[in-house]
Design a protein around this motif. Sequence first.
Motif, PDB file in Angstrom:
ATOM      1  N   ASP A   1      27.449  40.114  33.172  1.00 39.98           N
ATOM      2  CA  ASP A   1      28.543  40.358  32.212  1.00 39.98           C
ATOM      3  C   ASP A   1      28.901  39.077  31.458  1.00 39.98           C
ATOM      4  OD1 ASP A   1      28.796  42.873  33.419  1.00 39.98           O
ATOM      5  OD2 ASP A   1      30.473  42.257  34.704  1.00 39.98           O
ATOM      6  N   ILE A   2      28.960  38.003  32.215  1.00 38.70           N
ATOM      7  CA  ILE A   2      29.447  36.745  31.635  1.00 38.70           C
ATOM      8  C   ILE A   2      28.368  36.077  30.784  1.00 38.70           C
ATOM      9  CG2 ILE A   2      30.301  34.425  32.199  1.00 38.70           C
ATOM     10  CD1 ILE A   2      31.310  35.718  34.907  1.00 38.70           C
TER      11      ILE A   2
ATOM     12  N   HIS B   1      32.794  34.043  43.001  1.00 41.62           N
ATOM     13  CA  HIS B   1      31.861  34.749  42.114  1.00 41.62           C
ATOM     14  C   HIS B   1      31.428  33.856  40.953  1.00 41.62           C
ATOM     15  CE1 HIS B   1      33.372  39.021  43.377  1.00 41.62           C
ATOM     16  NE2 HIS B   1      32.736  38.383  44.338  1.00 41.62           N
TER      17      HIS B   1
ATOM     18  N   TYR C   1      27.028  42.823  43.624  1.00 38.57           N
ATOM     19  CA  TYR C   1      28.216  42.821  42.752  1.00 38.57           C
ATOM     20  C   TYR C   1      28.337  41.527  41.920  1.00 38.57           C
ATOM     21  CZ  TYR C   1      33.258  43.414  41.627  1.00 38.57           C
ATOM     22  OH  TYR C   1      34.473  43.523  40.996  1.00 38.57           O
TER      23      TYR C   1
ATOM     24  N   LEU D   1      35.158  35.516  28.360  1.00 35.92           N
ATOM     25  CA  LEU D   1      35.016  36.921  28.747  1.00 35.92           C
ATOM     26  C   LEU D   1      35.713  37.133  30.078  1.00 35.92           C
ATOM     27  CD1 LEU D   1      32.257  39.468  28.693  1.00 35.92           C
ATOM     28  CD2 LEU D   1      33.035  38.730  30.953  1.00 35.92           C
ATOM     29  N   SER D   2      36.391  38.263  30.176  1.00 39.50           N
ATOM     30  CA  SER D   2      36.867  38.645  31.501  1.00 39.50           C
ATOM     31  C   SER D   2      36.824  40.163  31.633  1.00 39.50           C
ATOM     32  CB  SER D   2      38.273  38.109  31.767  1.00 39.50           C
ATOM     33  OG  SER D   2      38.512  38.123  33.170  1.00 39.50           O
ATOM     34  N   GLY D   3      36.985  40.624  32.854  1.00 42.91           N
ATOM     35  CA  GLY D   3      36.896  42.064  33.087  1.00 42.91           C
ATOM     36  C   GLY D   3      37.822  42.498  34.199  1.00 42.91           C
ATOM     37  N   MET D   4      38.108  43.784  34.196  1.00 42.28           N
ATOM     38  CA  MET D   4      38.878  44.389  35.298  1.00 42.28           C
ATOM     39  C   MET D   4      38.200  45.689  35.660  1.00 42.28           C
ATOM     40  SD  MET D   4      42.933  44.286  34.400  1.00 42.28           S
ATOM     41  CE  MET D   4      43.666  42.805  33.738  1.00 42.28           C
ATOM     42  N   ARG D   5      38.196  45.968  36.958  1.00 48.19           N
ATOM     43  CA  ARG D   5      37.703  47.280  37.369  1.00 48.19           C
ATOM     44  C   ARG D   5      38.744  48.327  37.030  1.00 48.19           C
ATOM     45  NH1 ARG D   5      36.575  46.564  43.418  1.00 48.19           N
ATOM     46  NH2 ARG D   5      37.896  44.786  43.008  1.00 48.19           N
TER      47      ARG D   5
ATOM     48  N   GLN E   1      28.263  40.835  37.806  1.00 54.11           N
ATOM     49  CA  GLN E   1      29.341  40.083  37.159  1.00 54.11           C
ATOM     50  C   GLN E   1      28.776  38.888  36.378  1.00 54.11           C
ATOM     51  OE1 GLN E   1      32.800  39.454  39.592  1.00 54.11           O
ATOM     52  NE2 GLN E   1      33.694  37.958  38.211  1.00 54.11           N
TER      53      GLN E   1
ATOM     54  N   ALA F   1      35.274  47.140  33.625  1.00 54.59           N
ATOM     55  CA  ALA F   1      34.069  47.067  34.477  1.00 54.59           C
ATOM     56  C   ALA F   1      33.888  48.374  35.248  1.00 54.59           C
ATOM     57  CB  ALA F   1      34.181  45.872  35.416  1.00 54.59           C
TER      58      ALA F   1
ATOM     59  N   VAL G   1      35.878  31.693  31.804  1.00 56.86           N
ATOM     60  CA  VAL G   1      36.187  33.027  32.310  1.00 56.86           C
ATOM     61  C   VAL G   1      37.576  33.006  32.945  1.00 56.86           C
ATOM     62  CG1 VAL G   1      35.419  34.870  33.866  1.00 56.86           C
ATOM     63  CG2 VAL G   1      33.729  33.371  32.808  1.00 56.86           C
TER      64      VAL G   1
ATOM     65  N   GLN H   1      38.406  35.336  42.567  1.00 55.91           N
ATOM     66  CA  GLN H   1      37.122  35.456  41.859  1.00 55.91           C
ATOM     67  C   GLN H   1      36.370  34.128  41.757  1.00 55.91           C
ATOM     68  OE1 GLN H   1      35.744  38.449  40.462  1.00 55.91           O
ATOM     69  NE2 GLN H   1      37.288  39.271  41.846  1.00 55.91           N
TER      70      GLN H   1
ATOM     71  N   MET I   1      36.472  43.321  29.109  1.00 57.96           N
ATOM     72  CA  MET I   1      35.594  44.430  29.478  1.00 57.96           C
ATOM     73  C   MET I   1      36.190  45.279  30.608  1.00 57.96           C
ATOM     74  SD  MET I   1      31.895  43.860  31.185  1.00 57.96           S
ATOM     75  CE  MET I   1      32.608  43.708  32.803  1.00 57.96           C
TER      76      MET I   1
ATOM     77  N   VAL J   1      40.109  33.905  35.356  1.00 56.56           N
ATOM     78  CA  VAL J   1      40.040  34.596  36.653  1.00 56.56           C
ATOM     79  C   VAL J   1      41.121  34.105  37.603  1.00 56.56           C
ATOM     80  CG1 VAL J   1      37.609  35.266  36.864  1.00 56.56           C
ATOM     81  CG2 VAL J   1      38.291  32.928  37.420  1.00 56.56           C
TER      82      VAL J   1
ATOM     83  N   HIS K   1      31.198  48.249  37.950  1.00 57.44           N
ATOM     84  CA  HIS K   1      31.669  47.580  39.171  1.00 57.44           C
ATOM     85  C   HIS K   1      32.539  48.504  40.020  1.00 57.44           C
ATOM     86  CE1 HIS K   1      30.570  43.507  37.479  1.00 57.44           C
ATOM     87  NE2 HIS K   1      30.223  43.384  38.740  1.00 57.44           N
TER      88      HIS K   1
HETATM   89  N1  TRP Z   1      35.095  41.269  39.664  1.00 56.81           N
HETATM   90  C1  TRP Z   1      36.231  41.290  38.769  1.00 56.81           C
HETATM   91  C2  TRP Z   1      37.458  41.746  39.557  1.00 56.81           C
HETATM   92  O1  TRP Z   1      37.337  42.479  40.514  1.00 56.81           O
HETATM   93  C3  TRP Z   1      36.005  42.186  37.596  1.00 56.81           C
HETATM   94  C4  TRP Z   1      34.896  41.696  36.714  1.00 56.81           C
HETATM   95  C5  TRP Z   1      33.727  42.334  36.469  1.00 56.81           C
HETATM   96  C6  TRP Z   1      34.869  40.473  35.983  1.00 56.81           C
HETATM   97  N2  TRP Z   1      32.968  41.598  35.590  1.00 56.81           N
HETATM   98  C7  TRP Z   1      33.618  40.468  35.297  1.00 56.81           C
HETATM   99  C8  TRP Z   1      35.751  39.402  35.873  1.00 56.81           C
HETATM  100  C9  TRP Z   1      33.264  39.373  34.508  1.00 56.81           C
HETATM  101  C10 TRP Z   1      35.385  38.323  35.069  1.00 56.81           C
HETATM  102  C11 TRP Z   1      34.141  38.322  34.398  1.00 56.81           C
HETATM  103  O2  TRP Z   1      38.552  41.396  39.193  1.00 56.81           O
END
Ligand code: TRP
Length: 331
Positions: free
Chosen positions: A134-135, A152, A127, A7-11, A131, A42, A143, A149, A40, A145, A45
């Motif tokens: 989410d994971i 985190h 924050y 899983l990964s995410g971007m704001r 996160q 985010a 993840v 990151q 995802m 990243v 976030h």
């Molecule tokens: N904090 C990450 C960023 O700023 C974005 C993010 C939110 C994320 N939830 C996550 C990344 C879960 C990996 C997994 O880039």
Amino acid sequence: MKKERILSGMRPSGKLHLGNYLGALSDWVKQQEKYECFFMIADWHALTDRTDTRQIHQDTQDMLIDWLAAGLSPQESTLFLQSQIPEHAELHLILSMITPVSWLERCPTYKEKLEIGQENNYGLLGYPVLQTADILMYKASKVPVGEDQLPHLELSREIARRFNYLYGNIFPEPEPLRYDAVKVLGLDGKKKMSKSYSNEIALSEEPRLIEKKVLGMFTDPRKIYLKDPGHPEECNVYSYHRIFGPSWGKDLDGIFQDCREGRLPCTRCKKDLAQVLIKALAPFRERRKELEANPSELEKILAEGKKAASEVARATSDEVRKAMHISSAQG
Ligand code: TRP
């Protein structure tokens, strides 16, 4: 064999730029073959750095469009919006109960935000807990990243370990999957590419603007006259050529030599780079136009993502509640 899950995410920051693509997104696209992927947006976030939320919907749409234009595929991956899965907020709350404040206060990203004067609110401190939710929600084993990151993720592992110790072994400890990424500097050649430094080229930038931006790039300051020997190894324009390949049928060594030996005017070198970029980004521009004209397609993709993500999230929520002797939220 079942694929491992990541899983990964971007704001949501709106339209993505070349740095986002080369530094992260192109890697995500590749991971789709190997892993079962959850990607995802985010948007919760994103609330940590803005109180004016009027732009957030548009930013989310723009990011989804660029994801799709870059090759993330809703057939292969689950693409979803964080705020559509309320279980993330629930797990965030639960994990916040077992996360010592001192762990969060020593987090480098938190300290940096305070240094630049961001308001020290509760959500900003938490924050990395969101996160982690989410994971862990998807029990992702890895993840993808970038370097920034890693702290985190370290926290996510500590929180998972703590939860498992207290309530039983539910969550795998997520490992970072380091990007196999290309670093590209911004057009200024000084800082990383970022909208906040206004040194970016958007993936869907119009050709006219690409040309204007590239022609404004700095080259080797020691090269004033054409015949002056240049220093391509220190020139940002050359570093872009290295990434995107030359357009005039010479190999990179040829450009290097011609620059070094005073045979290549900087303007010509930049005009060529602009053409290369215009060509490289054409598919993004075209795909963006198609998707912009078809908002129902975007809605459908997010609805499907929501369904797939919800299924997993509900199951995890139930498992967590059971482990903690909290009554179930389901029916
Ligand atoms: N904090 C990450 C960023 O700023 C974005 C993010 C939110 C994320 N939830 C996550 C990344 C879960 C990996 C997994 O880039």
